[in-house]
Design an enzyme around this catalytic site. Structure first.
Site, mmCIF file in Angstrom:
data_model
loop_
_atom_site.group_PDB
_atom_site.id
_atom_site.type_symbol
_atom_site.label_atom_id
_atom_site.label_comp_id
_atom_site.label_asym_id
_atom_site.label_seq_id
_atom_site.Cartn_x
_atom_site.Cartn_y
_atom_site.Cartn_z
ATOM 1 N N ILE A 61 2.649 0.322 -7.825
ATOM 2 C CA ILE A 61 2.958 -0.770 -6.895
ATOM 3 C C ILE A 61 1.796 -0.950 -5.927
ATOM 4 O O ILE A 61 1.359 -2.073 -5.654
ATOM 5 C CB ILE A 61 4.264 -0.453 -6.112
ATOM 6 C CG1 ILE A 61 5.472 -0.516 -7.050
ATOM 7 C CG2 ILE A 61 4.441 -1.418 -4.932
ATOM 8 C CD1 ILE A 61 5.744 -1.861 -7.667
ATOM 9 N N HIS B 99 -20.610 3.947 22.004
ATOM 10 C CA HIS B 99 -20.463 2.701 22.750
ATOM 11 C C HIS B 99 -21.348 1.627 22.143
ATOM 12 O O HIS B 99 -22.482 1.923 21.777
ATOM 13 C CB HIS B 99 -20.873 2.926 24.214
ATOM 14 C CG HIS B 99 -20.847 1.674 25.023
ATOM 15 N ND1 HIS B 99 -19.683 1.116 25.488
ATOM 16 C CD2 HIS B 99 -21.862 0.855 25.428
ATOM 17 C CE1 HIS B 99 -19.958 0.013 26.162
ATOM 18 N NE2 HIS B 99 -21.278 -0.174 26.140
HETATM 19 C C1 LIG Z 1 4.361 -5.348 -0.427
HETATM 20 C C2 LIG Z 1 4.049 -3.893 -0.181
HETATM 21 C C3 LIG Z 1 3.023 -3.550 0.665
HETATM 22 C C4 LIG Z 1 2.718 -2.202 0.887
HETATM 23 N N1 LIG Z 1 1.695 -1.887 1.730
HETATM 24 C C5 LIG Z 1 1.402 -0.583 1.939
HETATM 25 C C6 LIG Z 1 0.319 -0.225 2.775
HETATM 26 O O1 LIG Z 1 -0.379 -1.070 3.330
HETATM 27 N N2 LIG Z 1 0.046 1.088 2.933
HETATM 28 C C7 LIG Z 1 0.800 2.072 2.323
HETATM 29 O O2 LIG Z 1 0.517 3.260 2.495
HETATM 30 N N3 LIG Z 1 1.841 1.749 1.538
HETATM 31 C C8 LIG Z 1 2.149 0.458 1.332
HETATM 32 N N4 LIG Z 1 3.179 0.139 0.501
HETATM 33 C C9 LIG Z 1 3.942 1.235 -0.116
HETATM 34 C C10 LIG Z 1 3.178 1.808 -1.315
HETATM 35 O O3 LIG Z 1 2.928 0.785 -2.237
HETATM 36 C C11 LIG Z 1 3.983 2.925 -1.936
HETATM 37 O O4 LIG Z 1 4.302 3.885 -0.954
HETATM 38 C C12 LIG Z 1 3.206 3.596 -3.045
HETATM 39 O O5 LIG Z 1 2.861 2.681 -4.059
HETATM 40 C C13 LIG Z 1 4.013 4.736 -3.656
HETATM 41 O O6 LIG Z 1 3.295 5.331 -4.672
HETATM 42 P P1 LIG Z 1 4.006 6.074 -5.889
HETATM 43 O O7 LIG Z 1 2.895 6.672 -6.690
HETATM 44 O O8 LIG Z 1 5.068 6.944 -5.396
HETATM 45 O O9 LIG Z 1 4.740 4.947 -6.715
HETATM 46 P P2 LIG Z 1 4.329 3.500 -7.248
HETATM 47 O O10 LIG Z 1 3.089 2.995 -6.661
HETATM 48 O O11 LIG Z 1 5.562 2.689 -7.106
HETATM 49 O O12 LIG Z 1 4.038 3.759 -8.779
HETATM 50 C C14 LIG Z 1 5.041 4.152 -9.655
HETATM 51 C C15 LIG Z 1 4.619 3.810 -11.064
HETATM 52 O O13 LIG Z 1 5.533 4.404 -11.960
HETATM 53 C C16 LIG Z 1 5.772 3.517 -13.036
HETATM 54 N N5 LIG Z 1 7.057 3.889 -13.625
HETATM 55 C C17 LIG Z 1 8.288 3.822 -13.060
HETATM 56 N N6 LIG Z 1 9.215 4.329 -13.899
HETATM 57 C C18 LIG Z 1 8.548 4.709 -15.009
HETATM 58 C C19 LIG Z 1 8.958 5.307 -16.232
HETATM 59 N N7 LIG Z 1 10.222 5.620 -16.463
HETATM 60 N N8 LIG Z 1 8.010 5.559 -17.162
HETATM 61 C C20 LIG Z 1 6.712 5.240 -16.940
HETATM 62 N N9 LIG Z 1 6.276 4.678 -15.795
HETATM 63 C C21 LIG Z 1 7.183 4.437 -14.850
HETATM 64 C C22 LIG Z 1 5.766 2.154 -12.389
HETATM 65 O O14 LIG Z 1 5.483 1.146 -13.326
HETATM 66 C C23 LIG Z 1 4.644 2.316 -11.348
HETATM 67 O O15 LIG Z 1 3.404 1.927 -11.900
HETATM 68 C C24 LIG Z 1 3.484 -1.199 0.246
HETATM 69 C C25 LIG Z 1 4.516 -1.546 -0.626
HETATM 70 C C26 LIG Z 1 4.799 -2.876 -0.840
HETATM 71 C C27 LIG Z 1 5.905 -3.227 -1.783
#
Ligand SMILES: Cc1cc2nc3c(=O)[nH]c(=O)nc-3n(C[C@H](O)[C@H](O)[C@H](O)COP(=O)(O)OP(=O)(O)OC[C@H]3O[C@@H](n4cnc5c(N)ncnc54)[C@H](O)[C@@H]3O)c2cc1C
Length: 464
Positions: free
Chosen positions: A42, A443
């Site tokens: 994401i 500064h």
């Molecule tokens: C609009 C928006 C703006 C954001 N802005 C910020 C920001 O500025 N700064 C910040 O720190 N955070 C921000 N976030 C939050 C940040 O995106 C998340 O905290 C972060 O992406 C979490 O990382 P993750 O690796 O846990 O999961 P994710 O990034 O959600 O990745 C999970 C991955 O797992 C895959 N997946 C899921 N289930 C399966 C499965 N069963 N098999 C195979 N693949 C699977 C998905 O396709 C995805 O690619 C934002 C979120 C959103 C929605």
């Protein structure tokens, strides 16, 4: 035949998963990543990065309107929404490609498909071509989260959007309702408001950006209102009546309900973890609402099964996910691992003005029983802020009066998302007011306000 046996398999390639995979590979482990959609998760594709690209366009557009303040002229400031979105999608694509390159460089096997855990040490992957089973002693769940939906407020992609729709909007909203004023809601409100949408934000709590220090929320709210945004606090959207090209929102406050028409609604009411379909129940993994329950080392209680990032609960931030990824990889490799300290993780919101914070708010520190010393410094007292034409903002610091420990830092104003890391390093090094006061800040920089805020907590501010 393709390799099916690994030391570590990571399910999900967001900032938690791909970082865990790279660190594990660096430590000599044989690693696979399973991803069902886009490399980078994401964060890179639908979160942190593309939103910042949109917000940058809004910032430049805003500055174009202020050209005269800088002795410049712009004939007619304008924008092409499709081009703005295309730029944002291009940035996301570039970074997703970068993750593919990094995984390849570190010899991580990438399997595109949907993963589940049919038994301890096994990952079943449904791919385009069928299904395959991979094995590993260690499995890291990093499947992230998705937008939460509330009954009656479900997104339809036309009138009611989630963040995914808002990132590639089918049109420019004229009259926009944003439900929820956390980071995601406020960033989209800021973006569309700057581009000219008549924007209303409804927040159920008593203030916008409710997890921030109350003074910072109040300051930010004033700035949003100056920019024309309407903020309705302590209010709940109870119902949306969808008509042709319009939505009537029922907004309840203190027992009274009013209705108002909008052409677009963005629902930003939180996220839910992607826990479904993984086989967690059968494995005996504890799930609290939609998040996997772990200990501080991200262990799920099932031998060799870890959960990191958004699926493992708050704070839902990319850097928290990445830090957990590194920690788990090091733990698996037998190294000394450093658990995440949630109160040392900074939160940043890239609205206009930006907001950033780390540690306890003043109210939280007091609730916890600390006797506090509080320092504040306004942007108007800083030379660089004035030179930049950004005199609106403040930096607030909260110290333990007894020990001088920096308990929290809270900022609102230009570029504070870049500044906050200074205080994060300070907290990591367990710095006290003395070290911070003795530090020489360059500064002219905005960072001088970080120094002044500390000085102010001890009655020594120079420039205000
Ligand atoms: C609009 C928006 C703006 C954001 N802005 C910020 C920001 O500025 N700064 C910040 O720190 N955070 C921000 N976030 C939050 C940040 O995106 C998340 O905290 C972060 O992406 C979490 O990382 P993750 O690796 O846990 O999961 P994710 O990034 O959600 O990745 C999970 C991955 O797992 C895959 N997946 C899921 N289930 C399966 C499965 N069963 N098999 C195979 N693949 C699977 C998905 O396709 C995805 O690619 C934002 C979120 C959103 C929605």
């Amino acid at each position: 035949m393709a390799e099916t046996s690994f030391d570590v398999i990571v399910v999900g390639s967001g900032p938690g998963g791909y970082v865990a995979a790279i660190r594990a590979a660096q430590l000599g482990l044989k690693v696979a990543v399973v991803e069902r959609e886009h490399l980078g998760g994401i964060c890179l594709n639908w979160g942190c990065i593309p939103t910042k690209a949109l917000l940058r366009s809004a910032e430049v557009y805003h500055l174009m309107h202020r050209a005269k303040d800088f002795g410049l002229s712009v004939d007619k400031a304008g924008y092409d929404l499709d081009a703005v979105v295309q730029r944002s999608r291009g940035v996301a694509k570039q970074l997703s490609g970068g993750v593919a390159h990094l995984l390849k460089k570190n010899k991580v096997t990438v399997v595109m498909g949907e993963g589940s855990i049919p038994a301890k040490g096994k990952v079943a992957v449904k791919t385009d071509k069928g299904s395959e089973t991979l094995t590993a002693k260690n499995i890291i769940l990093a499947t992230g989260a998705r937008a939460r939906t509330l009954p009656g407020l479900e997104a339809d992609g036309d009138l009611v959007w989630t963040y995914k729709h808002a990132l590639q909007p089918p049109r420019m909203p004229k009259k926009l309702l944003v439900i929820g004023s956390g980071a995601i809601g406020i960033e989209f409100a800021s973006f569309f408001n700057t581009l000219g949408a008549d924007t209303t934000v409804v927040e159920v709590m008593d203030r916008v950006l409710p997890i921030e220090d109350a003074e910072i929320s109040a300051f930010a709210k004033k700035q949003f209102e100056k920019q024309g945004m309407k903020i309705r606090e302590k209010s709940t959207v109870t119902k949306l009546d969808r008509g042709k090209g319009k939505v009537t929102a029922h907004i309840e406050k203190g027992g009274k309900t009013e209705t108002e028409e909008f052409d677009t609604v963005i629902s930003a009411v939180g996220i839910v973890g992607n826990v479904e379909g993984l086989g967690l129940d059968e494995l005996g993994v504890k799930v609290d609402r939609t998040h996997v329950v772990t200990d501080e080392y991200c262990r799920t209680g099932v031998d060799g099964l870890y959960a990191i990032g958004d699926i493992a609960g708050a704070p839902w931030l990319a850097h928290k996910a990445s830090h957990e990824g590194v920690m788990v990889a090091e733990l698996i490799a037998g190294q000394h691992a450093h658990p995440v300290k949630p109160e040392s993780i900074a939160g940043c919101t890239y609205c206009n003005p930006q907001v950033a914070s780390v540690g306890y708010t003043e109210a939280k520190a007091k609730d916890l029983g600390y006797d506090v010393k509080v320092g504040k410094f306004p942007f108007i007292g800083n030379g660089k802020a004035i030179a930049l034409g950004e005199p609106e903002g403040m930096i607030k610091t909260v110290f333990d009066a007894k020990t001088g420990e920096l308990l929290g830092a809270h900022m609102v104003g230009a570029e504070v998302t870049e500044l906050i890391q200074g205080y994060v390093v300070g907290r990591q090094l367990e710095t006290t007011e003395e070290d911070l006061m003795a530090t020489v800040f360059p500064h002219p920089t905005l960072s001088e306000m970080m120094h002044e805020s500390v000085l102010d907590a001890y009655g020594r501010a120079i420039h205000f």
